[in-house]
Scaffold this motif. Structure first.
Motif, PDB file in Angstrom:
ATOM      1  N   PRO A 192       0.829  -1.213   0.000  1.00 49.51           N
ATOM      2  CA  PRO A 192       0.000   0.000   0.000  1.00 49.51           C
ATOM      3  C   PRO A 192       0.861   1.260   0.000  1.00 49.51           C
ATOM      4  O   PRO A 192       2.066   1.193   0.268  1.00 49.51           O
ATOM      5  N   PRO A 193       0.259   2.433  -0.272  1.00 50.85           N
ATOM      6  CA  PRO A 193       1.000   3.688  -0.083  1.00 50.85           C
ATOM      7  C   PRO A 193       1.385   3.835   1.385  1.00 50.85           C
ATOM      8  O   PRO A 193       0.677   3.349   2.266  1.00 50.85           O
ATOM      9  N   LEU A 194       2.502   4.511   1.638  1.00 53.07           N
ATOM     10  CA  LEU A 194       2.886   4.784   3.015  1.00 53.07           C
ATOM     11  C   LEU A 194       1.841   5.681   3.671  1.00 53.07           C
ATOM     12  O   LEU A 194       1.299   6.584   3.028  1.00 53.07           O
ATOM     13  N   THR A 195       1.589   5.412   4.953  1.00 51.25           N
ATOM     14  CA  THR A 195       0.692   6.276   5.720  1.00 51.25           C
ATOM     15  C   THR A 195       1.461   6.805   6.925  1.00 51.25           C
ATOM     16  O   THR A 195       2.618   6.437   7.139  1.00 51.25           O
ATOM     17  N   LEU A 196       0.786   7.634   7.713  1.00 54.63           N
ATOM     18  CA  LEU A 196       1.387   8.133   8.950  1.00 54.63           C
ATOM     19  C   LEU A 196       0.944   7.314  10.156  1.00 54.63           C
ATOM     20  O   LEU A 196       1.070   7.765  11.298  1.00 54.63           O
ATOM     21  N   GLY A 197       0.455   6.092   9.915  1.00 55.94           N
ATOM     22  CA  GLY A 197       0.012   5.243  11.020  1.00 55.94           C
ATOM     23  C   GLY A 197       1.090   5.044  12.064  1.00 55.94           C
ATOM     24  O   GLY A 197       0.845   5.203  13.269  1.00 55.94           O
ATOM     25  N   LEU A 198       2.292   4.693  11.613  1.00 53.63           N
ATOM     26  CA  LEU A 198       3.384   4.515  12.574  1.00 53.63           C
ATOM     27  C   LEU A 198       3.781   5.858  13.192  1.00 53.63           C
ATOM     28  O   LEU A 198       3.978   5.954  14.403  1.00 53.63           O
ATOM     29  N   GLU A 199       3.879   6.893  12.348  1.00 52.92           N
ATOM     30  CA  GLU A 199       4.306   8.214  12.847  1.00 52.92           C
ATOM     31  C   GLU A 199       3.415   8.682  13.996  1.00 52.92           C
ATOM     32  O   GLU A 199       3.898   9.233  14.989  1.00 52.92           O
TER      33      GLU A 199
END
Ligand SMILES: [Cu+2]
Length: 332
Positions: A192-199
């Motif tokens: 998938p596209p990178l998200t800011l979930g981890l951030e």
């Protein structure tokens, strides 16, 4: 191209832990000036446009726009998965992966496979550990991940899957004497596209002191694929663009809103900043020097102006930077 990782140790490293550096790169046989000319000549006509060989790409490609440049190979420590670097590790041993995304334009999902790791630092600065086996890394970011190798003789690939695609690269950790099976350079499914979930879940191990901003700079990330024009606040970089002004000792916030359809990794020289808000939600996020700002997203970063100078501030997708998504920040 000549590049190498530069590792600065802070003395807190565990000497019984084996350090394994993984430097990622994207490689093209096409010279960079030709790639840039092709990007600038690309007409979008309301569709997603053409790839760099002039072939029409799917008009229904899902948002956001990813991977402007079609690279010929993706490298981990200068190798593709056709002939990956194999690092010998101890069964039951401790390993610290230092992953460096030295790519020009490519973001990845780090896939530890059967291994689970603790993410302990981002961009070289400690965070409260986050356990997982899949971690996003955009251009110019670094991840430090601690692992325990299982007490079995086996090969453990550490893979990097290109964002939004199936192509991947990586190295192999080989515990004991074993065979390294061939690993395909193509994953089973597109990532998938990178998200800011981890951030959003990262917390600095040592956050900035709680303090109101003395100064806030609003920075809109602007531009389009049409003509390949990229800028901050609709002004492409030139020597006439005035620096963002700050004063020594101030708590400065930069509110970056991405008004484009592409994700941009925003990087500041001379400072580490703390991620303090994403889309209006305040939190004491990671201290780092490169943060991903996905399309239609606002990320606020904060830093204490304690390193006077004239500093570069730019999108770390190198063709975006070159096309104008670059500014400076200055104080005496
Ligand atoms: Cu960019």
């Amino acid at each position: 191209m000549l590049s190498a990782p530069l590792i600065i140790r802070d003395g807190s490293e565990n000497p019984s832990q084996q350090e394994v550096v993984v430097m990622l790169a994207d490689f093209s046989f096409t010279p960079p000036d030709q790639i840039l000319a092709q990007l600038q000549a690309r007409q979008t006509d309301g569709m997603r446009g053409m790839d760099m060989h002039g072939t029409a790409m799917s008009a229904i490609k899902s948002e956001p726009d990813l991977n402007d440049v079609q690279y010929d190979a993706f490298l981990a420590n200068s190798h593709t998965l056709a002939d990956p670097e194999v690092v010998t590790v101890e069964p039951g041993g401790r390993v610290r992966l230092r992953i460096v995304n030295g790519s020009s334009m490519s973001a990845y999902h780090i896939d530890l496979g059967q291994l689970e790791g603790d993410l302990i630092a981002v961009d070289g600065i400690r965070v409260q550990p986050v356990r997982g086996h899949n971690f996003p890394i955009t251009v110019a970011q670094r991840l430090d991940i601690e692992l325990t190798i299982p007490k079995i003789a086996s090969a453990f690939p550490v893979l990097a899957v290109l964002e939004g695609e199936r192509r991947r690269t990586g190295i192999v950790l080989l515990a004991g004497k074993g065979q390294v099976a061939r690993i395909s350079g193509i994953a089973d499914a597109a990532s998938p596209p990178l998200t800011l979930g981890l951030e959003r879940s990262l917390r600095a191990a040592e956050p900035l002191a709680d303090r109101k901003a003395d100064r806030t700079h609003v920075l809109n990330l602007t531009g389009s694929m049409q003509g390949y024009r990229w800028s901050f606040n609709n002004v492409p970089w030139s020597k006439d663009v005035p620096p963002l002004i700050v004063t020594e000792g101030e708590r400065v916030e930069i509110a970056a809103t991405n008004q484009t359809m592409m994700p941009h990794p925003v990087h500041l020289h001379g400072h580490s900043f703390q991620v303090v808000a994403i889309d209006g939600h305040r939190f004491a996020g990671a201290l780092r020097d490169t943060v991903l700002v996905p399309p239609k997203t606002t990320v606020i970063v904060a830093f204490d102006a304690g390193n006077p100078g004239w500093w570069a501030f730019h999108c770390h997708l190198l063709y975006h930077q070159h096309a104008g998504m670059f500014a400076t920040l200055r104080y005496d």
